[in-house]
Structures are given as structure tokens and as C-alpha cells.
Design a protein around this motif. Structure first.
Motif, PDB file in Angstrom:
ATOM      1  N   MET A 147     -23.532  51.682 -45.027  1.00  0.00           N
ATOM      2  CA  MET A 147     -23.864  52.938 -44.356  1.00  0.00           C
ATOM      3  C   MET A 147     -23.613  52.837 -42.859  1.00  0.00           C
ATOM      4  O   MET A 147     -24.384  53.286 -42.042  1.00  0.00           O
ATOM      5  CB  MET A 147     -25.311  53.336 -44.657  1.00  0.00           C
ATOM      6  CG  MET A 147     -25.522  53.785 -46.098  1.00  0.00           C
ATOM      7  SD  MET A 147     -27.195  54.342 -46.472  1.00  0.00           S
ATOM      8  CE  MET A 147     -28.010  52.801 -46.815  1.00  0.00           C
ATOM      9  N   ASP A 148     -22.522  52.191 -42.522  1.00  0.00           N
ATOM     10  CA  ASP A 148     -22.142  52.007 -41.127  1.00  0.00           C
ATOM     11  C   ASP A 148     -21.601  53.315 -40.560  1.00  0.00           C
ATOM     12  O   ASP A 148     -20.565  53.809 -41.021  1.00  0.00           O
ATOM     13  CB  ASP A 148     -21.078  50.916 -41.034  1.00  0.00           C
ATOM     14  CG  ASP A 148     -20.621  50.674 -39.604  1.00  0.00           C
ATOM     15  OD1 ASP A 148     -21.184  51.290 -38.685  1.00  0.00           O
ATOM     16  OD2 ASP A 148     -19.685  49.876 -39.427  1.00  0.00           O
ATOM     17  N   PRO A 149     -22.272  53.922 -39.560  1.00  0.00           N
ATOM     18  CA  PRO A 149     -21.809  55.209 -39.032  1.00  0.00           C
ATOM     19  C   PRO A 149     -20.458  55.128 -38.354  1.00  0.00           C
ATOM     20  O   PRO A 149     -19.797  56.137 -38.154  1.00  0.00           O
ATOM     21  CB  PRO A 149     -22.922  55.604 -38.052  1.00  0.00           C
ATOM     22  CG  PRO A 149     -23.578  54.319 -37.675  1.00  0.00           C
ATOM     23  CD  PRO A 149     -23.487  53.447 -38.886  1.00  0.00           C
ATOM     24  N   GLU A 150     -20.030  53.927 -37.977  1.00  0.00           N
ATOM     25  CA  GLU A 150     -18.753  53.773 -37.293  1.00  0.00           C
ATOM     26  C   GLU A 150     -17.624  53.392 -38.233  1.00  0.00           C
ATOM     27  O   GLU A 150     -16.487  53.198 -37.794  1.00  0.00           O
ATOM     28  CB  GLU A 150     -18.896  52.701 -36.190  1.00  0.00           C
ATOM     29  CG  GLU A 150     -19.940  53.044 -35.134  1.00  0.00           C
ATOM     30  CD  GLU A 150     -19.649  54.372 -34.447  1.00  0.00           C
ATOM     31  OE1 GLU A 150     -18.464  54.652 -34.172  1.00  0.00           O
ATOM     32  OE2 GLU A 150     -20.594  55.124 -34.207  1.00  0.00           O
ATOM     33  N   ALA A 151     -17.919  53.247 -39.522  1.00  0.00           N
ATOM     34  CA  ALA A 151     -16.887  52.861 -40.470  1.00  0.00           C
ATOM     35  C   ALA A 151     -15.814  53.939 -40.556  1.00  0.00           C
ATOM     36  O   ALA A 151     -16.093  55.128 -40.444  1.00  0.00           O
ATOM     37  CB  ALA A 151     -17.511  52.632 -41.847  1.00  0.00           C
ATOM     38  N   LYS A 152     -14.579  53.510 -40.763  1.00  0.00           N
ATOM     39  CA  LYS A 152     -13.484  54.460 -40.857  1.00  0.00           C
ATOM     40  C   LYS A 152     -13.620  55.279 -42.131  1.00  0.00           C
ATOM     41  O   LYS A 152     -13.762  54.729 -43.219  1.00  0.00           O
ATOM     42  CB  LYS A 152     -12.149  53.706 -40.861  1.00  0.00           C
ATOM     43  CG  LYS A 152     -10.939  54.615 -40.799  1.00  0.00           C
ATOM     44  CD  LYS A 152      -9.667  53.803 -40.655  1.00  0.00           C
ATOM     45  CE  LYS A 152      -8.448  54.712 -40.553  1.00  0.00           C
ATOM     46  NZ  LYS A 152      -7.190  53.942 -40.379  1.00  0.00           N
ATOM     47  N   PRO A 153     -13.584  56.606 -42.027  1.00  0.00           N
ATOM     48  CA  PRO A 153     -13.744  57.447 -43.228  1.00  0.00           C
ATOM     49  C   PRO A 153     -12.620  57.198 -44.227  1.00  0.00           C
ATOM     50  O   PRO A 153     -11.471  56.973 -43.850  1.00  0.00           O
ATOM     51  CB  PRO A 153     -13.688  58.870 -42.669  1.00  0.00           C
ATOM     52  CG  PRO A 153     -13.991  58.753 -41.216  1.00  0.00           C
ATOM     53  CD  PRO A 153     -13.461  57.418 -40.804  1.00  0.00           C
ATOM     54  N   ARG A 154     -12.974  57.256 -45.500  1.00  0.00           N
ATOM     55  CA  ARG A 154     -12.006  57.055 -46.569  1.00  0.00           C
ATOM     56  C   ARG A 154     -11.833  58.346 -47.358  1.00  0.00           C
ATOM     57  O   ARG A 154     -12.815  59.011 -47.679  1.00  0.00           O
ATOM     58  CB  ARG A 154     -12.474  55.947 -47.514  1.00  0.00           C
ATOM     59  CG  ARG A 154     -12.398  54.557 -46.922  1.00  0.00           C
ATOM     60  CD  ARG A 154     -12.816  53.540 -47.972  1.00  0.00           C
ATOM     61  NE  ARG A 154     -14.248  53.597 -48.231  1.00  0.00           N
ATOM     62  CZ  ARG A 154     -14.822  53.225 -49.372  1.00  0.00           C
ATOM     63  NH1 ARG A 154     -14.073  52.816 -50.382  1.00  0.00           N
ATOM     64  NH2 ARG A 154     -16.124  53.280 -49.513  1.00  0.00           N
ATOM     65  N   PRO A 155     -10.607  58.697 -47.689  1.00  0.00           N
ATOM     66  CA  PRO A 155     -10.389  59.886 -48.513  1.00  0.00           C
ATOM     67  C   PRO A 155     -10.996  59.717 -49.902  1.00  0.00           C
ATOM     68  O   PRO A 155     -11.215  58.601 -50.375  1.00  0.00           O
ATOM     69  CB  PRO A 155      -8.864  59.997 -48.585  1.00  0.00           C
ATOM     70  CG  PRO A 155      -8.351  59.194 -47.436  1.00  0.00           C
ATOM     71  CD  PRO A 155      -9.339  58.081 -47.254  1.00  0.00           C
ATOM     72  N   VAL A 156     -11.254  60.830 -50.544  1.00  0.00           N
ATOM     73  CA  VAL A 156     -11.686  60.858 -51.937  1.00  0.00           C
ATOM     74  C   VAL A 156     -10.479  61.231 -52.782  1.00  0.00           C
ATOM     75  O   VAL A 156      -9.813  62.229 -52.518  1.00  0.00           O
ATOM     76  CB  VAL A 156     -12.824  61.883 -52.143  1.00  0.00           C
ATOM     77  CG1 VAL A 156     -13.164  62.015 -53.627  1.00  0.00           C
ATOM     78  CG2 VAL A 156     -14.059  61.472 -51.347  1.00  0.00           C
ATOM     79  N   ARG A 157     -10.202  60.430 -53.795  1.00  0.00           N
ATOM     80  CA  ARG A 157      -9.024  60.651 -54.626  1.00  0.00           C
ATOM     81  C   ARG A 157      -9.382  61.503 -55.844  1.00  0.00           C
ATOM     82  O   ARG A 157     -10.399  61.264 -56.493  1.00  0.00           O
ATOM     83  CB  ARG A 157      -8.428  59.325 -55.089  1.00  0.00           C
ATOM     84  CG  ARG A 157      -8.078  58.359 -53.967  1.00  0.00           C
ATOM     85  CD  ARG A 157      -6.992  58.920 -53.050  1.00  0.00           C
ATOM     86  NE  ARG A 157      -5.733  59.117 -53.768  1.00  0.00           N
ATOM     87  CZ  ARG A 157      -4.844  58.152 -53.974  1.00  0.00           C
ATOM     88  NH1 ARG A 157      -5.070  56.918 -53.513  1.00  0.00           N
ATOM     89  NH2 ARG A 157      -3.714  58.400 -54.625  1.00  0.00           N
ATOM     90  N   ILE A 158      -8.537  62.469 -56.130  1.00  0.00           N
ATOM     91  CA  ILE A 158      -8.682  63.287 -57.340  1.00  0.00           C
ATOM     92  C   ILE A 158      -7.330  63.310 -58.038  1.00  0.00           C
ATOM     93  O   ILE A 158      -6.604  64.300 -58.006  1.00  0.00           O
ATOM     94  CB  ILE A 158      -9.184  64.710 -57.019  1.00  0.00           C
ATOM     95  CG1 ILE A 158     -10.556  64.650 -56.342  1.00  0.00           C
ATOM     96  CG2 ILE A 158      -9.275  65.558 -58.288  1.00  0.00           C
ATOM     97  CD1 ILE A 158     -11.119  66.003 -55.961  1.00  0.00           C
ATOM     98  N   GLY A 159      -6.954  62.190 -58.563  1.00  0.00           N
ATOM     99  CA  GLY A 159      -5.848  62.140 -59.486  1.00  0.00           C
ATOM    100  C   GLY A 159      -4.448  62.207 -58.926  1.00  0.00           C
ATOM    101  O   GLY A 159      -3.493  62.091 -59.676  1.00  0.00           O
ATOM    102  N   SER A 160      -4.258  62.402 -57.642  1.00  0.00           N
ATOM    103  CA  SER A 160      -2.890  62.482 -57.139  1.00  0.00           C
ATOM    104  C   SER A 160      -2.266  61.093 -57.140  1.00  0.00           C
ATOM    105  O   SER A 160      -2.916  60.106 -56.827  1.00  0.00           O
ATOM    106  CB  SER A 160      -2.862  63.076 -55.726  1.00  0.00           C
ATOM    107  OG  SER A 160      -3.598  62.279 -54.834  1.00  0.00           O
ATOM    108  N   ALA A 161      -0.991  61.040 -57.480  1.00  0.00           N
ATOM    109  CA  ALA A 161      -0.311  59.748 -57.585  1.00  0.00           C
ATOM    110  C   ALA A 161      -0.015  59.150 -56.218  1.00  0.00           C
ATOM    111  O   ALA A 161      -0.092  57.942 -56.018  1.00  0.00           O
ATOM    112  CB  ALA A 161       0.979  59.906 -58.384  1.00  0.00           C
ATOM    113  N   ALA A 162       0.348  59.992 -55.280  1.00  0.00           N
ATOM    114  CA  ALA A 162       0.742  59.505 -53.958  1.00  0.00           C
ATOM    115  C   ALA A 162      -0.481  59.239 -53.089  1.00  0.00           C
ATOM    116  O   ALA A 162      -1.550  59.816 -53.276  1.00  0.00           O
ATOM    117  CB  ALA A 162       1.648  60.532 -53.280  1.00  0.00           C
TER     118      ALA A 162
END
Length: 360
Positions: free
Chosen positions: A1-16
């Protein structure tokens, strides 16, 4: 729960892999959290290039919504209605004469379609091709901060239709609600009053609710909920890793609940990906679109509530009391998910199922 961590996208099935522009945007969302004008500016900028549902990149759109909400639930709550409004205006087939700038992408938009007891908004023709709005509309999120809105109003013949309105025009007054909730404190949803306000029709009577985009938009909200759930699960995983680094290995119960969260996320992600593909393939453009929206929304809502429950049970009161980011996320998401009508939506789905709208 590091507030400075780089945000990560959420994947919903896209191949790329998600585009680098999404990673940059998510960092901007993280930095703008709590700053409503900055979040609105980000939504407006994103709306100029974001995919629209049903145009071949629905999964990408839902990944965008989920990813933003995973960074900050309130940011997703700002972005989703703006993109939905732009999609509605595009789906109507003609954007000529809409009241905000030269294009619908000028300005920040909301969508106000809720009804409330004792409140009624009526639209009457003005004799020049447009309408006049009189009455009140409840649950108008951020109305005082927005430039325009797509809203629904009652017609003299008993139907309802959608209209585009400039919220800066004379005759519009926005109430500032007494918002006592800990959740979504940046997104107050008050009543807006209209006194003879000019509005441009968006589709004919009943079009707003009958178009397939109505169901697609409801699924877009569910994508936001899903992003919030992914973020809560990531909080849980990070907390277990941090404890393990300090010599406190997770027990079997914690591991079982983390495994359950992983299983839920994988299942829901796959369901959303398949549904997005069906939308883009034209398979959810008819009467079955709303049934699928009810399935999607119910499935995601149940997933969110289960993940919130197991994470809260495992992490206990500590982070809720002392971790601002985690506490805000849990409160924001708990309120946001209440847009789902729980058993009433299941009852509506059951009625459609009984009529034969099912695959089993």
C-alpha cells in the motif's frame, strides 16, 4: 500500500500491452487524487482520444476505466460519466447544435438520468426545434463543476427523452448537498433545478433507454467497480508481502483468501473480455443487451463485495483506521457499488430469464 508506488494498469483480456500513454495518465491521476478540477481536466483530455463502446475497442475502454479507478475510485467516478456522455452524443447520430463549444469534446460532461420521489424534470417544445426544461433532477454528481450534461426529462405524452444542456446557462441552479459519507467525498451528488432552461434533444422519445449503448454504459460502470476491486486485492497482496519481509509469513487463511481473490479477478476479467468482444462483434446490440448488462453488473458487484469482505477480515481495523489511501478506497468503493440495485436487479434479470432470454 505504498502511496508512491507506480500505478499499474488493470488488464481486461487485451492481447497487447497497454499503451505507454496509459501509464503516464495513471501517474497523473495519482498526483491529482482529491483535486476535483484537476481530475475533471484529465477526464476532458482523455475524452478526446478514448475509445467508445461498440466501435472495436470496448475492452480497451474498460481497461482505461478500470485502471483509472484502481488508482483512485473518485477519479473513475469523474471519468466514466464524461466518457459515457460523449458516447451518448455520438450514438445519437448528430452533434449539430449541442450547447458546449464547437464539438462535444469541448468541456466536461455528466450524465443525469436518476429519478427521485417528489422531484420531476419536464421538457416542453420551445417552437424552434429545441425544448425548455423546468423542474428538478436528483443525484447530479459534480454539476456545479461541469460544463454540460446529458439528462433525461419527462415529456407531455408520458414518455421520457434525453437532452443536452449547458449547465452554465441562466436558470440552472445547483444545490450543494450535505454529504456526510466518508466515501466519494470529492463527488457530491446534489439536486439541480431548471427554470426555463434551453435544451437540445438527444434522440427521440425513449431512445436513450432503448439504444444498446444504454446497456454498454452500464457495463462500463461495472468495469470501474472491477478496477476498484483489483486495487483492494493489490492492497491485500502488498500487505502480506510487507509482513513477510518483516518475518510474519501469511497463514493458511490469508493465503486461501488471496487465492480466492485471484480466482475471482481472473474469472471476472475473462467475462468482461468476452463481453467486450461480443459488443464489438455486434452480438449485444439488440434486446439481449440489457440482460447481459444485468449479468455483468451483478457478477462484478458480487465480486467487489466478496473481495472487500475477505480483505477487510484479514487486514483488520489497522489500515482502515490509519492508512488513508486504503481507507479512502474502501469507503469510496463501498458507496460506488451501491449503484447496483442488488436483488432488485436480479429480480429484473430473473423476469427476463423466465421469458427465455438466457443461454442455458
Amino acid at each position: 500500500m505504498d502511496p508512491e508506488a507506480k500505478p499499474r494498469p488493470v488488464r481486461i483480456g487485451s492481447a497487447a500491452e497497454p499503451p505507454e500513454t496509459l501509464a503516464t495518465m495513471l501517474e497523473a491521476v495519482r498526483d491529482a487524487a482529491g483535486d476535483v478540477p484537476a481530475l475533471i481536466a484529465l477526464a476532458r483530455d482523455t475524452g478526446r482520444t478514448a475509445p467508445r463502446p461498440g466501435e472495436g475497442s470496448t475492452a480497451r475502454l474498460w481497461e482505461l476505466l478500470a485502471s483509472v479507478t484502481s488508482v483512485d475510485v473518485a477519479a473513475g467516478r469523474v471519468l466514466e460519466p464524461h466518457l459515457d456522455a460523449l458516447a451518448i452524443l455520438a450514438q445519437s447520430g448528430s452533434q449539430a447544435g449541442f450547447p458546449i463549444g464547437e464539438s462535444s469534446t469541448d468541456g466536461a460532461w455528466g450524465v443525469f438520468a436518476a429519478e427521485g420521489p417528489g422531484l420531476r424534470l419536464e421538457a416542453t417544445p420551445d417552437g424552434a426545434g429545441n425544448y425548455r426544461l423546468n423542474g428538478s433532477k436528483p443525484w447530479c454528481s459534480l454539476a456545479a463543476h461541469l460544463d454540460g450534461a446529458v439528462l433525461t426529462a419527462h415529456l407531455a405524452d408520458g414518455g421520457r427523452a434525453a437532452f443536452a444542456v449547458d449547465l452554465h446557462t441562466p436558470g440552472v441552479s445547483c444545490e450543494t448537498p450535505l454529504w456526510t459519507s466518508r466515501g466519494l467525498r470529492e463527488i457530491p451528488s446534489g439536486t439541480v433545478h431548471f427554470d426555463g432552461v434551453s435544451a437540445v434533444p438527444v434522440g427521440a422519445s425513449g431512445w436513450y433507454f432503448q439504444r444498446p449503448g444504454f446497456a454498454w454504459g452500464g457495463m462500463g460502470v461495472a468495469a470501474c467497480w472491477f478496477g476498484g476491486a483489483v486495487a483492494v486485492a493489490r492492497d491485500f497482496s502488498s500487505a502480506l508481502s510487507a509482513a513477510a519481509d518483516k518475518g510474519r509469513e501469511p497463514d493458511q487463511i490469508a493465503l486461501a483468501h488471496l487465492g480466492e481473490a485471484d480466482r475471482i479477478i481472473a474469472s471476472v476479467s475473462g467475462y468482461l473480455a468476452r463481453t467486450a468482444e461480443r459488443i464489438d462483434a455486434g452480438e449485444l446490440s439488440g434486446s439481449g443487451a440489457w440482460s447481459e448488462a444485468l449479468r455483468v453488473r451483478g457478477t462484478v458487484a458480487a465480486a467487489v463485495e466478496r473481495i472487500q469482505a475477505v480483505v477487510a477480515q484479514n487486514l483488520g481495523p489497522g489500515p482502515l483506521a490509519f492508512n488513508e489511501k486504503y481507507g479512502k478506497r474502501m469507503a469510496d468503493l463501498s458507496l460506488y457499488i451501491r449503484q447496483h440495485h442488488a436483488m432488485r436487479d436480479d429480480a429484473q434479470l430473473g423476469a427476463l430469464t423466465l421469458k427465455g432470454d438466457r443461454s442455458w
